[in-house]
Design a protein around this motif. Structure first.
Motif, PDB file in Angstrom:
ATOM      1  N   ALA A  46       0.838  -1.210   0.000  1.00  0.00           N
ATOM      2  CA  ALA A  46       0.000   0.000   0.000  1.00  0.00           C
ATOM      3  C   ALA A  46       0.871   1.257   0.000  1.00  0.00           C
ATOM      4  N   SER A  47       1.963   1.241   0.789  1.00  0.00           N
ATOM      5  CA  SER A  47       2.876   2.392   0.806  1.00  0.00           C
ATOM      6  C   SER A  47       3.517   2.593  -0.564  1.00  0.00           C
ATOM      7  N   LEU A  48       3.891   1.487  -1.197  1.00  0.00           N
ATOM      8  CA  LEU A  48       4.505   1.588  -2.525  1.00  0.00           C
ATOM      9  C   LEU A  48       3.500   2.114  -3.547  1.00  0.00           C
ATOM     10  N   ARG A  49       2.239   1.709  -3.437  1.00  0.00           N
ATOM     11  CA  ARG A  49       1.218   2.235  -4.344  1.00  0.00           C
ATOM     12  C   ARG A  49       1.073   3.747  -4.188  1.00  0.00           C
ATOM     13  N   SER A  50       1.072   4.187  -2.931  1.00  0.00           N
ATOM     14  CA  SER A  50       0.980   5.627  -2.686  1.00  0.00           C
ATOM     15  C   SER A  50       2.197   6.352  -3.255  1.00  0.00           C
ATOM     16  N   LEU A  51       3.367   5.741  -3.076  1.00  0.00           N
ATOM     17  CA  LEU A  51       4.590   6.336  -3.628  1.00  0.00           C
ATOM     18  C   LEU A  51       4.529   6.391  -5.155  1.00  0.00           C
ATOM     19  N   ILE A  52       4.057   5.321  -5.780  1.00  0.00           N
ATOM     20  CA  ILE A  52       3.959   5.295  -7.243  1.00  0.00           C
ATOM     21  C   ILE A  52       3.016   6.376  -7.731  1.00  0.00           C
ATOM     22  N   ASP A  53       1.879   6.525  -7.052  1.00  0.00           N
ATOM     23  CA  ASP A  53       0.917   7.554  -7.447  1.00  0.00           C
ATOM     24  C   ASP A  53       1.537   8.941  -7.335  1.00  0.00           C
ATOM     25  N   SER A  54       2.275   9.174  -6.235  1.00  0.00           N
ATOM     26  CA  SER A  54       2.919  10.471  -6.053  1.00  0.00           C
ATOM     27  C   SER A  54       4.002  10.705  -7.103  1.00  0.00           C
ATOM     28  N   VAL A  55       4.797   9.664  -7.377  1.00  0.00           N
ATOM     29  CA  VAL A  55       5.875   9.793  -8.368  1.00  0.00           C
ATOM     30  C   VAL A  55       5.306  10.084  -9.751  1.00  0.00           C
ATOM     31  N   LEU A  56       4.272   9.348 -10.139  1.00  0.00           N
ATOM     32  CA  LEU A  56       3.676   9.573 -11.458  1.00  0.00           C
ATOM     33  C   LEU A  56       3.068  10.964 -11.562  1.00  0.00           C
ATOM     34  N   HIS A  57       2.401  11.407 -10.504  1.00  0.00           N
ATOM     35  CA  HIS A  57       1.792  12.734 -10.527  1.00  0.00           C
ATOM     36  C   HIS A  57       2.852  13.822 -10.630  1.00  0.00           C
ATOM     37  N   ASP A  58       3.893  13.717  -9.790  1.00  0.00           N
ATOM     38  CA  ASP A  58       4.939  14.754  -9.774  1.00  0.00           C
ATOM     39  C   ASP A  58       5.723  14.772 -11.078  1.00  0.00           C
ATOM     40  N   THR A  59       6.112  13.585 -11.558  1.00  0.00           N
ATOM     41  CA  THR A  59       6.904  13.550 -12.790  1.00  0.00           C
ATOM     42  C   THR A  59       6.104  14.053 -13.985  1.00  0.00           C
ATOM     43  N   ALA A  60       4.818  13.695 -14.039  1.00  0.00           N
ATOM     44  CA  ALA A  60       3.988  14.184 -15.150  1.00  0.00           C
ATOM     45  C   ALA A  60       3.888  15.698 -15.122  1.00  0.00           C
ATOM     46  N   GLU A  61       3.705  16.265 -13.933  1.00  0.00           N
ATOM     47  CA  GLU A  61       3.643  17.727 -13.822  1.00  0.00           C
ATOM     48  C   GLU A  61       4.971  18.367 -14.197  1.00  0.00           C
ATOM     49  N   ASP A  62       6.091  17.779 -13.721  1.00  0.00           N
ATOM     50  CA  ASP A  62       7.407  18.343 -14.034  1.00  0.00           C
ATOM     51  C   ASP A  62       7.668  18.319 -15.542  1.00  0.00           C
ATOM     52  N   VAL A  63       7.388  17.173 -16.173  1.00  0.00           N
ATOM     53  CA  VAL A  63       7.632  17.073 -17.617  1.00  0.00           C
ATOM     54  C   VAL A  63       6.750  18.045 -18.388  1.00  0.00           C
ATOM     55  N   HIS A  64       5.485  18.162 -17.971  1.00  0.00           N
ATOM     56  CA  HIS A  64       4.588  19.071 -18.689  1.00  0.00           C
ATOM     57  C   HIS A  64       4.962  20.526 -18.450  1.00  0.00           C
ATOM     58  N   MET A  65       5.422  20.855 -17.244  1.00  0.00           N
ATOM     59  CA  MET A  65       5.892  22.224 -16.996  1.00  0.00           C
ATOM     60  C   MET A  65       7.105  22.543 -17.855  1.00  0.00           C
ATOM     61  N   GLN A  66       8.026  21.580 -17.970  1.00  0.00           N
ATOM     62  CA  GLN A  66       9.191  21.812 -18.824  1.00  0.00           C
ATOM     63  C   GLN A  66       8.784  21.905 -20.282  1.00  0.00           C
ATOM     64  N   PHE A  67       7.778  21.150 -20.674  1.00  0.00           N
ATOM     65  CA  PHE A  67       7.236  21.250 -22.034  1.00  0.00           C
ATOM     66  C   PHE A  67       6.722  22.663 -22.303  1.00  0.00           C
ATOM     67  N   ASP A  68       5.993  23.217 -21.338  1.00  0.00           N
ATOM     68  CA  ASP A  68       5.506  24.593 -21.498  1.00  0.00           C
ATOM     69  C   ASP A  68       6.664  25.579 -21.547  1.00  0.00           C
ATOM     70  N   ALA A  69       7.691  25.339 -20.690  1.00  0.00           N
ATOM     71  CA  ALA A  69       8.838  26.243 -20.679  1.00  0.00           C
ATOM     72  C   ALA A  69       9.567  26.227 -22.024  1.00  0.00           C
ATOM     73  N   VAL A  70       9.719  25.041 -22.628  1.00  0.00           N
ATOM     74  CA  VAL A  70      10.374  24.947 -23.934  1.00  0.00           C
ATOM     75  C   VAL A  70       9.545  25.659 -24.994  1.00  0.00           C
ATOM     76  N   ASN A  71       8.235  25.446 -24.950  1.00  0.00           N
ATOM     77  CA  ASN A  71       7.369  26.104 -25.928  1.00  0.00           C
ATOM     78  C   ASN A  71       7.452  27.629 -25.805  1.00  0.00           C
ATOM     79  N   GLN A  72       7.464  28.123 -24.567  1.00  0.00           N
ATOM     80  CA  GLN A  72       7.576  29.570 -24.369  1.00  0.00           C
ATOM     81  C   GLN A  72       8.921  30.087 -24.863  1.00  0.00           C
ATOM     82  N   ALA A  73       9.989  29.323 -24.565  1.00  0.00           N
ATOM     83  CA  ALA A  73      11.316  29.749 -25.025  1.00  0.00           C
ATOM     84  C   ALA A  73      11.392  29.753 -26.551  1.00  0.00           C
ATOM     85  N   LEU A  74      10.827  28.731 -27.194  1.00  0.00           N
ATOM     86  CA  LEU A  74      10.827  28.693 -28.649  1.00  0.00           C
ATOM     87  C   LEU A  74       9.985  29.830 -29.233  1.00  0.00           C
ATOM     88  N   ALA A  75       8.823  30.080 -28.612  1.00  0.00           N
ATOM     89  CA  ALA A  75       7.979  31.173 -29.104  1.00  0.00           C
ATOM     90  C   ALA A  75       8.686  32.517 -28.947  1.00  0.00           C
TER      91      ALA A  75
END
Length: 458
Positions: free
Chosen positions: A287-316
């Motif tokens: 159960a602890s590992l499931r919670s960790l996986i959920d947190s890791v997936l949520h955080d990494t998805a947000e980080d990657v998408h934020m960097q995606f926005d940052a790259v798009n803004q820099a390119l624009a």
């Protein structure tokens, strides 16, 4: 004793008539007769006779007292045996009754103990079954999280390929636009971030795989214990239904011998308790590992998408800067082209002015040449001569000045042409850079997965 008498007569040398042999008396217990007071061989004692002819008859007879004593001994022995037999019968009946009562009591106690054992087996069986079901459900939930991790890892392949493709495309920019600008820095950060996220997800996936294996191993241990409990419960339940009227009971003489490997009730209960405890521990870790996986997936998805926005803004932003520079270059090119046209007109005017001065110069020079042919004293430096000389000098100076201006104008025109070519090349470079950033990088980045896919939900 008859054989002894016959032997004695034969030894005496007096043959006599055949004697009638008496049957040998039955053996009499030693205690039934009083000890004899004579010796048969010697024929001496208080009951002996001096006649040799009746020796055989006297030796085989008992006295009346002995006969009465023998009967009395028989009566006493029979009475004693009867009394002993009666006591033995009473003791046997009492022992049989006690054995019957004891057998019933011990059988009832054993049946009661079997019932209590069935309750204990049912309790541990139910606990194991509950833990198996909970562990099965937890393993299914962890498998779902593992699937999310795998989907997230697969989804990251596209962003990483997009980032690397953007970097490779921007390597094809032409100097001087081949600069390490903000867009390239953000793209490098994006590629590094995606690589780090992939490594993190792979490590987390390995932890999930190991935890799933631990869950399954512990589930198998609990299932084996539960299966043993089921088998033991069925055996004890069958044993509990056995009674003295059962038709399937048999004799097993060596069944009461305990096996060396037999467990103790405390160790038996501790075994199931430890299995359940380990299962609960693995379930908690899962159960602890499931919670960790959920947190890791949520955080990494947000980080990657934020960097995606940052790259798009820099390119624009970079595209805006390049577009602005291109507009300025085009404006300068327009000014340069206008100036080139003006300069070409100026050069044409200067050439025409020089050409226009050549004829008057030729006229003046011809006049001076002709007048230099005047004879003798006529070759005079008169005003006309001086005026012609002045005219030639003035025209020569004018033509020299015009030619100098023509050289300067032609040099300026060449500089303007070089500037035009440089501006056109720079504008083409800016257009190429804009094509890479807009038509290749930004257009390619439109295929970027959304945050739900990066989180492993799709």
């Amino acid at each position: 004793m008859g054989e002894e008498a016959t032997c004695d007569l034969s030894c005496a040398g007096r043959p006599g008539p055949l004697l009638r042999r008496e049957p040998a008396p039955q053996a009499v217990p030693v205690c039934a007769f009083p000890p004899r007071g004579y010796e048969a061989a010697r024929n001496t004692g208080p009951y002996s006779s001096s006649g040799l002819a009746t020796a055989g008859f006297r030796s085989a007879r008992y006295s009346p007292d002995e006969w009465h004593q023998n009967n009395h001994a028989r009566f006493s022995e029979a009475s004693a045996h009867c009394d002993g037999s009666e006591r033995a019968r009473r003791a046997s009946r009492q022992l049989a009754a006690e054995a019957e009562a004891r057998a019933r009591r011990t059988q009832a106690d054993a049946t009661k103990q079997l019932g209590e054992r069935l309750q204990d087996l049912h309790f541990w069986k139910a606990e194991l079954q509950r833990e198996i079901e909970e562990l099965t459900g937890e393993t299914a939930l962890l498998l779902a999280q593992k699937l999310r991790l795998e989907k997230a890892l697969d989804a990251l392949d596209l962003p990483y390929s997009i980032a690397m493709d953007n970097l490779q495309c921007r390597e094809r920019r032409r100097p001087p636009d081949l600069v390490r600008d903000g867009a390239e820095i953000q793209l490098l950060k994006e590629a590094e971030l995606i690589r780090n996220v992939q490594e993190l997800l792979k490590r987390t996936l390995m932890q999930a795989v190991n935890q799933i294996q631990l869950n399954r191993d512990q589930k198998q241990t609990c299932e084996m214990d539960w299966s043993d409990k089921i088998e033991a419960y069925n055996i004890d339940e069958t044993c509990g239904h056995y009674n003295n009227q059962s038709t399937v009971i048999q004799s097993y003489p060596h069944s009461s011998k305990l096996e060396d490997s037999a467990s103790h009730p405390d160790s038996w209960a501790k075994f199931s308790h430890d299995n359940i405890h380990r299962a609960e521990r693995e379930r908690t870790a899962s159960a602890s590992l499931r919670s960790l996986i959920d947190s890791v997936l949520h955080d990494t998805a947000e980080d990657v998408h934020m960097q995606f926005d940052a790259v798009n803004q820099a390119l624009a932003l970079r595209c805006e800067e390049v577009e602005d520079a291109k507009h300025k270059l085009e404006h300068n090119l327009h000014m340069t082209l206008t100036e080139i046209g003006s300069q070409e007109n100026t050069i044409s005017s200067l050439k025409q002015a020089i050409k226009d001065k050549e004829t008057p110069l030729k006229v003046a020079q011809t006049r001076l040449y002709q007048r230099s042919q005047r004879p003798n004293v006529e070759l005079c430096k008169d005003e006309a001569q001086l005026s012609l000389v002045h005219e030639v000098e003035e025209l020569t100076q004018s033509i020299g000045a015009l030619k100098q201006k023509l050289l300067e104008a032609e040099q300026a025109l060449r500089s303007l042409e070089d500037t035009r070519m440089s501006l056109e090349k720079e504008i083409d470079t800016k257009s190429h850079s804009l094509f890479i950033d807009r038509q290749q990088c930004l257009a390619h980045r439109s295929r970027y997965p959304d945050i739900l896919k990066l989180a492993g939900y799709r």
